[in-house]
Design a protein around this motif. Sequence first.
Motif, PDB file in Angstrom:
ATOM      1  N   UNK A 121       4.227  23.240  43.549  1.00 36.66           N
ATOM      2  CA  UNK A 121       5.134  22.137  43.207  1.00 36.66           C
ATOM      3  C   UNK A 121       4.335  20.843  43.149  1.00 36.66           C
ATOM      4  N   UNK A 122       4.928  19.826  42.487  1.00 35.70           N
ATOM      5  CA  UNK A 122       4.385  18.464  42.485  1.00 35.70           C
ATOM      6  C   UNK A 122       5.254  17.652  43.443  1.00 35.70           C
ATOM      7  N   UNK A 123       4.660  17.113  44.492  1.00 36.07           N
ATOM      8  CA  UNK A 123       5.393  16.529  45.618  1.00 36.07           C
ATOM      9  C   UNK A 123       6.297  15.374  45.196  1.00 36.07           C
ATOM     10  N   UNK A 124       7.473  15.322  45.856  1.00 36.79           N
ATOM     11  CA  UNK A 124       8.369  14.172  45.731  1.00 36.79           C
ATOM     12  C   UNK A 124       7.800  13.005  46.537  1.00 36.79           C
ATOM     13  N   UNK A 125       7.913  11.800  46.006  1.00 40.90           N
ATOM     14  CA  UNK A 125       7.624  10.603  46.805  1.00 40.90           C
ATOM     15  C   UNK A 125       8.462   9.450  46.267  1.00 40.90           C
ATOM     16  N   UNK A 126       8.859   8.566  47.167  1.00 39.12           N
ATOM     17  CA  UNK A 126       9.630   7.396  46.776  1.00 39.12           C
ATOM     18  C   UNK A 126       8.729   6.405  46.056  1.00 39.12           C
ATOM     19  N   UNK A 127       9.217   5.867  44.951  1.00 35.28           N
ATOM     20  CA  UNK A 127       8.398   4.970  44.145  1.00 35.28           C
ATOM     21  C   UNK A 127       9.300   4.073  43.305  1.00 35.28           C
ATOM     22  N   UNK A 128       8.827   2.896  42.886  1.00 34.45           N
ATOM     23  CA  UNK A 128       9.650   2.047  42.021  1.00 34.45           C
ATOM     24  C   UNK A 128      10.048   2.763  40.734  1.00 34.45           C
ATOM     25  N   UNK A 129      11.140   2.303  40.154  1.00 34.18           N
ATOM     26  CA  UNK A 129      11.736   2.956  38.993  1.00 34.18           C
ATOM     27  C   UNK A 129      10.726   3.281  37.900  1.00 34.18           C
ATOM     28  N   UNK A 130       9.874   2.333  37.568  1.00 32.22           N
ATOM     29  CA  UNK A 130       8.955   2.528  36.448  1.00 32.22           C
ATOM     30  C   UNK A 130       7.990   3.671  36.628  1.00 32.22           C
ATOM     31  N   UNK A 131       7.676   4.015  37.884  1.00 30.57           N
ATOM     32  CA  UNK A 131       6.729   5.098  38.165  1.00 30.57           C
ATOM     33  C   UNK A 131       7.434   6.428  38.411  1.00 30.57           C
ATOM     34  N   UNK A 132       8.750   6.432  38.403  1.00 32.75           N
ATOM     35  CA  UNK A 132       9.486   7.662  38.694  1.00 32.75           C
ATOM     36  C   UNK A 132       9.288   8.684  37.583  1.00 32.75           C
ATOM     37  N   UNK A 133       9.408   9.955  37.957  1.00 34.78           N
ATOM     38  CA  UNK A 133       9.269  11.040  36.980  1.00 34.78           C
ATOM     39  C   UNK A 133      10.336  10.923  35.899  1.00 34.78           C
ATOM     40  N   UNK A 134      11.571  10.529  36.293  1.00 35.53           N
ATOM     41  CA  UNK A 134      12.649  10.386  35.319  1.00 35.53           C
ATOM     42  C   UNK A 134      12.328   9.300  34.294  1.00 35.53           C
ATOM     43  N   UNK A 135      11.827   8.142  34.764  1.00 41.83           N
ATOM     44  CA  UNK A 135      11.500   7.060  33.837  1.00 41.83           C
ATOM     45  C   UNK A 135      10.309   7.428  32.958  1.00 41.83           C
ATOM     46  N   UNK A 136       9.331   8.130  33.523  1.00 44.15           N
ATOM     47  CA  UNK A 136       8.142   8.501  32.753  1.00 44.15           C
ATOM     48  C   UNK A 136       8.419   9.596  31.735  1.00 44.15           C
ATOM     49  N   UNK A 137       9.599  10.215  31.827  1.00 43.52           N
ATOM     50  CA  UNK A 137      10.032  11.179  30.813  1.00 43.52           C
ATOM     51  C   UNK A 137      11.239  10.638  30.038  1.00 43.52           C
ATOM     52  N   UNK A 138      11.413   9.302  30.073  1.00 48.73           N
ATOM     53  CA  UNK A 138      12.443   8.588  29.310  1.00 48.73           C
ATOM     54  C   UNK A 138      13.864   9.022  29.641  1.00 48.73           C
ATOM     55  N   UNK A 139      14.134   9.291  30.936  1.00 49.22           N
ATOM     56  CA  UNK A 139      15.486   9.641  31.374  1.00 49.22           C
ATOM     57  C   UNK A 139      15.818   8.937  32.690  1.00 49.22           C
ATOM     58  N   UNK A 140      15.804   7.591  32.695  1.00 51.70           N
ATOM     59  CA  UNK A 140      15.969   6.856  33.960  1.00 51.70           C
ATOM     60  C   UNK A 140      17.416   6.581  34.367  1.00 51.70           C
ATOM     61  N   UNK A 141      18.393   7.079  33.607  1.00 53.90           N
ATOM     62  CA  UNK A 141      19.783   6.666  33.821  1.00 53.90           C
ATOM     63  C   UNK A 141      20.345   7.063  35.182  1.00 53.90           C
ATOM     64  N   UNK A 142      19.848   8.148  35.787  1.00 52.68           N
ATOM     65  CA  UNK A 142      20.439   8.640  37.030  1.00 52.68           C
ATOM     66  C   UNK A 142      19.469   8.588  38.211  1.00 52.68           C
ATOM     67  N   UNK A 143      18.529   7.675  38.142  1.00 56.89           N
ATOM     68  CA  UNK A 143      17.586   7.518  39.247  1.00 56.89           C
ATOM     69  C   UNK A 143      18.319   7.042  40.497  1.00 56.89           C
ATOM     70  N   UNK A 144      17.974   7.630  41.653  1.00 53.72           N
ATOM     71  CA  UNK A 144      18.541   7.175  42.917  1.00 53.72           C
ATOM     72  C   UNK A 144      19.566   8.103  43.539  1.00 53.72           C
ATOM     73  N   UNK A 145      19.646   9.358  43.079  1.00 56.95           N
ATOM     74  CA  UNK A 145      20.608  10.282  43.670  1.00 56.95           C
ATOM     75  C   UNK A 145      20.002  11.680  43.754  1.00 56.95           C
ATOM     76  N   UNK A 146      20.286  12.354  44.849  1.00 58.42           N
ATOM     77  CA  UNK A 146      19.845  13.732  45.095  1.00 58.42           C
ATOM     78  C   UNK A 146      21.100  14.569  45.271  1.00 58.42           C
ATOM     79  N   UNK A 147      21.206  15.672  44.530  1.00 55.83           N
ATOM     80  CA  UNK A 147      22.421  16.473  44.595  1.00 55.83           C
ATOM     81  C   UNK A 147      22.139  17.954  44.666  1.00 55.83           C
ATOM     82  N   UNK A 148      23.131  18.695  45.146  1.00 58.28           N
ATOM     83  CA  UNK A 148      23.035  20.159  45.179  1.00 58.28           C
ATOM     84  C   UNK A 148      24.404  20.733  44.831  1.00 58.28           C
ATOM     85  N   UNK A 149      24.411  21.678  43.875  1.00 61.98           N
ATOM     86  CA  UNK A 149      25.617  22.428  43.524  1.00 61.98           C
ATOM     87  C   UNK A 149      25.493  23.810  44.140  1.00 61.98           C
ATOM     88  N   UNK A 150      26.493  24.201  44.925  1.00 64.68           N
ATOM     89  CA  UNK A 150      26.438  25.440  45.697  1.00 64.68           C
ATOM     90  C   UNK A 150      27.379  26.482  45.109  1.00 64.68           C
TER      91      UNK A 150
END
Length: 261
Positions: free
Chosen positions: A114-143
């Motif tokens: 895996x590639x480790x999770x780490x907290x980082x400003x929006x611009x450096x986030x994986x979501x923003x770097x793949x042009x999908x920053x709309x839902x940054x800031x939430x962690x969810x699980x569907x069971x």
Amino acid sequence: MKPIRALLAAALAAASLAAHAVGSLADLSILDRSTGRELPVYWHDGRAYVVGRPGNEYQVVVRNRRGEDLLAVVSVDGLNVMNGETASPRQSGYVLAPWSRVEVRGWRKSLDEVAAFYFTPLGDSYAARTDRPANVGVIGVALFRRKPEPPPVAQYAPEEKLRAESGADLQREPAREKSANGALARPAPAPGAPLGTGHGRREESRVRMVDFERATEEPAETVAIYYDSYRNLVAMGVLQPERAPRNPDPFPTAFAPDPWR
């Protein structure tokens, strides 16, 4: 419903119930790997929040509270942690054996890494770097629960079949159902840039593929934890700002002044 191929993580011994977990079928909690401490949960307007510290690695912990198999489809910043696609409950996830837990430490790159999770400003986030920053800031699980196996069909000998058709009572042991479980106040600071999750260092994390047929199309439960920096959560009203410490001087003047009033 067709079975899907899901990942079975190495089973971890069930620990004591997390003090800051969220959920019913399973507990969802966030562990700061840089400090080794579970992040406390703060509730605000019906949502659960944790404070992330920029630069710190973290992991998502899902603990099965039931004596049955569960499928946990995990998303971070609106992205599926298994394949990085925009998250949907219908996607694959991790299978949890009864009373076990899984520690999701990063974006899955293979069955071994895996590639480790780490907290980082929006611009450096994986979501923003793949042009999908709309839902940054939430962690969810569907069971999802596993679909139970159907009970075995009763088998009749020829003479028993005739007696059954004639209405005679049959004295036989009731068929036993197979188990469905697998083996398995200082002024509030102005808000800053939102916090997101980065695509960090590679590390070993071994899993294997297994089949899992869901009992229902929709999740049995969906749990979410929101996160941001301390500065932003104070600005949002989730946290109260820390008060400035008082530093009184025991000897402020040389002589006693007259009262002012």
